[in-house]
Design a protein around this motif. Sequence first.
Motif, PDB file in Angstrom:
ATOM      1  N   THR A 138     -21.736  42.593 -16.516  1.00 46.89           N
ATOM      2  CA  THR A 138     -22.074  41.241 -16.968  1.00 46.89           C
ATOM      3  C   THR A 138     -22.733  41.328 -18.339  1.00 46.89           C
ATOM      4  N   GLY A 139     -22.632  40.254 -19.100  1.00 40.07           N
ATOM      5  CA  GLY A 139     -23.166  40.280 -20.457  1.00 40.07           C
ATOM      6  C   GLY A 139     -22.386  41.244 -21.319  1.00 40.07           C
ATOM      7  N   ALA A 140     -21.080  41.339 -21.025  1.00 41.21           N
ATOM      8  CA  ALA A 140     -20.244  42.390 -21.617  1.00 41.21           C
ATOM      9  C   ALA A 140     -20.076  42.250 -23.124  1.00 41.21           C
ATOM     10  N   GLY A 174     -22.459  41.493 -25.134  1.00 38.45           N
ATOM     11  CA  GLY A 174     -23.766  41.718 -25.769  1.00 38.45           C
ATOM     12  C   GLY A 174     -23.868  43.102 -26.387  1.00 38.45           C
ATOM     13  N   GLN A 175     -25.071  43.372 -26.903  1.00 37.41           N
ATOM     14  CA  GLN A 175     -25.355  44.650 -27.570  1.00 37.41           C
ATOM     15  C   GLN A 175     -25.131  45.854 -26.676  1.00 37.41           C
ATOM     16  N   ILE A 176     -25.713  45.820 -25.495  1.00 37.09           N
ATOM     17  CA  ILE A 176     -25.587  46.965 -24.580  1.00 37.09           C
ATOM     18  C   ILE A 176     -24.126  47.120 -24.178  1.00 37.09           C
ATOM     19  N   GLY A 177     -23.479  45.986 -23.909  1.00 39.74           N
ATOM     20  CA  GLY A 177     -22.067  46.010 -23.535  1.00 39.74           C
ATOM     21  C   GLY A 177     -21.218  46.729 -24.564  1.00 39.74           C
ATOM     22  N   LEU A 232     -17.811  40.051 -17.209  1.00 40.01           N
ATOM     23  CA  LEU A 232     -18.284  38.670 -17.044  1.00 40.01           C
ATOM     24  C   LEU A 232     -19.118  38.258 -18.249  1.00 40.01           C
ATOM     25  N   GLU A 233     -18.822  37.078 -18.748  1.00 36.50           N
ATOM     26  CA  GLU A 233     -19.630  36.504 -19.842  1.00 36.50           C
ATOM     27  C   GLU A 233     -19.776  35.004 -19.618  1.00 36.50           C
ATOM     28  N   ILE A 234     -20.655  34.392 -20.383  1.00 37.69           N
ATOM     29  CA  ILE A 234     -20.708  32.939 -20.390  1.00 37.69           C
ATOM     30  C   ILE A 234     -19.567  32.434 -21.295  1.00 37.69           C
ATOM     31  N   LEU A 293     -25.312  44.733 -13.784  1.00 38.16           N
ATOM     32  CA  LEU A 293     -25.745  43.399 -14.198  1.00 38.16           C
ATOM     33  C   LEU A 293     -26.640  43.544 -15.435  1.00 38.16           C
ATOM     34  N   VAL A 294     -26.007  43.408 -16.575  1.00 40.78           N
ATOM     35  CA  VAL A 294     -26.676  43.636 -17.862  1.00 40.78           C
ATOM     36  C   VAL A 294     -27.058  42.315 -18.522  1.00 40.78           C
ATOM     37  N   GLY A 295     -26.210  41.323 -18.388  1.00 35.70           N
ATOM     38  CA  GLY A 295     -26.439  40.031 -19.047  1.00 35.70           C
ATOM     39  C   GLY A 295     -27.643  39.324 -18.469  1.00 35.70           C
ATOM     40  N   VAL A 311     -29.135  46.711 -11.829  1.00 34.62           N
ATOM     41  CA  VAL A 311     -29.583  45.630 -12.707  1.00 34.62           C
ATOM     42  C   VAL A 311     -30.285  46.209 -13.932  1.00 34.62           C
ATOM     43  N   THR A 312     -29.759  45.903 -15.095  1.00 30.48           N
ATOM     44  CA  THR A 312     -30.360  46.314 -16.365  1.00 30.48           C
ATOM     45  C   THR A 312     -31.048  45.131 -17.047  1.00 30.48           C
ATOM     46  N   GLY A 313     -30.486  43.947 -16.906  1.00 24.68           N
ATOM     47  CA  GLY A 313     -31.024  42.744 -17.568  1.00 24.68           C
ATOM     48  C   GLY A 313     -32.444  42.429 -17.132  1.00 24.68           C
ATOM     49  N   ASN A 314     -33.268  42.099 -18.075  1.00 21.38           N
ATOM     50  CA  ASN A 314     -34.698  41.866 -17.813  1.00 21.38           C
ATOM     51  C   ASN A 314     -35.030  40.443 -17.380  1.00 21.38           C
ATOM     52  N   PRO A 315     -36.117  40.267 -16.630  1.00 21.21           N
ATOM     53  CA  PRO A 315     -36.977  41.282 -16.003  1.00 21.21           C
ATOM     54  C   PRO A 315     -36.248  41.982 -14.855  1.00 21.21           C
ATOM     55  N   ASN A 325     -42.784  48.916 -12.419  1.00 23.94           N
ATOM     56  CA  ASN A 325     -41.998  47.884 -13.085  1.00 23.94           C
ATOM     57  C   ASN A 325     -41.418  48.422 -14.392  1.00 23.94           C
ATOM     58  N   HIS A 326     -40.217  47.987 -14.754  1.00 27.01           N
ATOM     59  CA  HIS A 326     -39.699  48.260 -16.099  1.00 27.01           C
ATOM     60  C   HIS A 326     -40.375  47.274 -17.046  1.00 27.01           C
ATOM     61  N   SER A 327     -41.594  47.593 -17.420  1.00 29.76           N
ATOM     62  CA  SER A 327     -42.387  46.705 -18.283  1.00 29.76           C
ATOM     63  C   SER A 327     -43.503  47.573 -18.836  1.00 29.76           C
TER      64      SER A 327
HETATM   65  P1  NAX Z   1     -27.660  40.608 -25.677  1.00 30.67           P
HETATM   66  O1  NAX Z   1     -28.382  39.323 -25.834  1.00 30.67           O
HETATM   67  O2  NAX Z   1     -27.061  41.293 -26.845  1.00 30.67           O
HETATM   68  O3  NAX Z   1     -26.478  40.414 -24.613  1.00 30.67           O
HETATM   69  C1  NAX Z   1     -26.662  39.747 -23.414  1.00 30.67           C
HETATM   70  C2  NAX Z   1     -25.343  39.104 -23.060  1.00 30.67           C
HETATM   71  O4  NAX Z   1     -25.473  38.508 -21.776  1.00 30.67           O
HETATM   72  C3  NAX Z   1     -24.932  37.995 -24.033  1.00 30.67           C
HETATM   73  O5  NAX Z   1     -23.638  38.291 -24.550  1.00 30.67           O
HETATM   74  C4  NAX Z   1     -24.927  36.745 -23.151  1.00 30.67           C
HETATM   75  O6  NAX Z   1     -23.890  35.843 -23.508  1.00 30.67           O
HETATM   76  C5  NAX Z   1     -24.694  37.355 -21.770  1.00 30.67           C
HETATM   77  N1  NAX Z   1     -25.076  36.474 -20.666  1.00 30.67           N
HETATM   78  C6  NAX Z   1     -26.107  35.596 -20.594  1.00 30.67           C
HETATM   79  N2  NAX Z   1     -26.085  34.949 -19.429  1.00 30.67           N
HETATM   80  C7  NAX Z   1     -25.029  35.423 -18.736  1.00 30.67           C
HETATM   81  C8  NAX Z   1     -24.477  35.114 -17.470  1.00 30.67           C
HETATM   82  N3  NAX Z   1     -25.000  34.169 -16.690  1.00 30.67           N
HETATM   83  N4  NAX Z   1     -23.376  35.794 -17.075  1.00 30.67           N
HETATM   84  C9  NAX Z   1     -22.813  36.713 -17.868  1.00 30.67           C
HETATM   85  N5  NAX Z   1     -23.285  37.034 -19.088  1.00 30.67           N
HETATM   86  C10 NAX Z   1     -24.383  36.407 -19.513  1.00 30.67           C
HETATM   87  O7  NAX Z   1     -28.667  41.571 -24.900  1.00 30.67           O
HETATM   88  P2  NAX Z   1     -28.620  43.154 -24.737  1.00 30.67           P
HETATM   89  O8  NAX Z   1     -29.331  43.779 -25.872  1.00 30.67           O
HETATM   90  O9  NAX Z   1     -27.239  43.584 -24.427  1.00 30.67           O
HETATM   91  O10 NAX Z   1     -29.565  43.326 -23.461  1.00 30.67           O
HETATM   92  C11 NAX Z   1     -29.172  42.844 -22.198  1.00 30.67           C
HETATM   93  C12 NAX Z   1     -30.359  42.861 -21.240  1.00 30.67           C
HETATM   94  O11 NAX Z   1     -30.832  44.185 -21.047  1.00 30.67           O
HETATM   95  C13 NAX Z   1     -31.567  42.068 -21.752  1.00 30.67           C
HETATM   96  O12 NAX Z   1     -32.102  41.335 -20.662  1.00 30.67           O
HETATM   97  C14 NAX Z   1     -32.534  43.160 -22.159  1.00 30.67           C
HETATM   98  O13 NAX Z   1     -33.869  42.708 -22.111  1.00 30.67           O
HETATM   99  C15 NAX Z   1     -32.247  44.191 -21.122  1.00 30.67           C
HETATM  100  N6  NAX Z   1     -32.700  45.553 -21.392  1.00 30.67           N
HETATM  101  C16 NAX Z   1     -33.099  46.297 -20.341  1.00 30.67           C
HETATM  102  C17 NAX Z   1     -33.489  47.612 -20.474  1.00 30.67           C
HETATM  103  C18 NAX Z   1     -33.889  48.424 -19.284  1.00 30.67           C
HETATM  104  O14 NAX Z   1     -34.255  49.576 -19.473  1.00 30.67           O
HETATM  105  N7  NAX Z   1     -33.880  47.913 -18.043  1.00 30.67           N
HETATM  106  C19 NAX Z   1     -33.557  48.236 -21.805  1.00 30.67           C
HETATM  107  C20 NAX Z   1     -32.695  47.558 -22.827  1.00 30.67           C
HETATM  108  C21 NAX Z   1     -32.694  46.066 -22.753  1.00 30.67           C
HETATM  109  O15 NAX Z   1     -33.855  45.590 -23.373  1.00 30.67           O
END
Ligand code: NAX
Length: 328
Positions: free
Chosen positions: A10-12, A14-17, A41-43, A86-88, A128-132, A186-188
């Motif tokens: 998810t969030g494919a 984005g930067q991490i994707g 998956l993306e929005i 789950l990155v997004g 799950v990678t997406g924060n929190p 926590n990852h915080s």
């Molecule tokens: P980006 O903002 O570059 O990309 C996130 C993507 O998610 C965007 O393309 C957005 O359109 C998409 N998105 C938003 N809502 C969505 C949904 N409902 N379904 C599908 N896609 C959706 O962020 P990026 O730098 O790639 O980071 C992604 C997440 O990883 C952030 O929450 C960030 O805080 C978190 N991180 C977690 C880390 C960890 O160690 N657990 C470290 C790196 C990063 O900070």
Amino acid sequence: SGTPVKVAVTGAAGQIGYSLLFRLASGALLGPDRPIELRLLEITPALKALEGVVMELEDCAFPTLAGVQIGDDAEQIFDGVNLALLVGARPRGPGMERADLLEANGAIFTAQGKALNKVAADDVRIGVTGNPANTNALIAMTNAPDIPQERFTALTRLDHNRAISQLAAKTGAAVSDIKKMTIWGNHSATQYPDIFHAEIAGRNAAEVVDDQSWIENDFIPTVAKRGAAIIEARGSSSAASAASATIDAARDWLTGTPEGDWVSMAVASDGSYGIPEGVIYSYPVTTRDGRWEIVQGLEVDDFSRGKMDATAAELVEERDAVKELGLI
Ligand code: NAX
């Protein structure tokens, strides 16, 4: 070879994707002989950008990549997936309070939890990678009652890898000589990177370092605040290293940790080490055949106890906040 493993990201777009997809497609997860099918998956507004990323994936002609599907409908994308990364997530915008952040992400992770519950493969594993990250995992897990709880984990592997690399730099050891690193909690910024059980070429790491002040005033804050330091230097948050850690975590979960070592993964607490049950807490774990087990019996001194409890308290607060919002 055999049937392709279906991996959702998810969030494919984005930067991490942008880093993660290419590593996955090149075989970094299960080797170059195991075909992989990507479900991205993306929005809706990000689908066009994602199409561009898919063009680049095609242009790599990866032999391992058996197929790519993109979309904005979680039930279609998660259908039959074996692994969901789950990155997004919704980043914290200016003026956004923590409650707003939890609420915005709550909407994403309740919906994705429900969709996974309905359509994912029976053997699905969810990282799950997406924060929190910890609390997002808790929300997804709670909204997927038919998926065993142990299938949900949150990423603290980046913190774990950062801790190994800091310790290697301090001692001159090779990263491959460092074993049994632990990230608790926590990852915080409250996370507790713990070297008291770590080993450097078989010797206790804290004894090798022999410098409590470095541990407290340098090592722990450097690891805990590394994300902020990268934003400061790079102008955007860690992406390639986060993608790399996301793959490390999934690979070790699926294929097992080596004998004599462990990894850090945030998993549903069963009360181990006096941590309240139910929160998604990072522990030292060993893995085998796609299952993780918390390493038991580690000695915890007063210094570590205080840090482990502080990060647990933050997770309990986050859990209470999302409960209040009706997300779990
Ligand atoms: P980006 O903002 O570059 O990309 C996130 C993507 O998610 C965007 O393309 C957005 O359109 C998409 N998105 C938003 N809502 C969505 C949904 N409902 N379904 C599908 N896609 C959706 O962020 P990026 O730098 O790639 O980071 C992604 C997440 O990883 C952030 O929450 C960030 O805080 C978190 N991180 C977690 C880390 C960890 O160690 N657990 C470290 C790196 C990063 O900070």
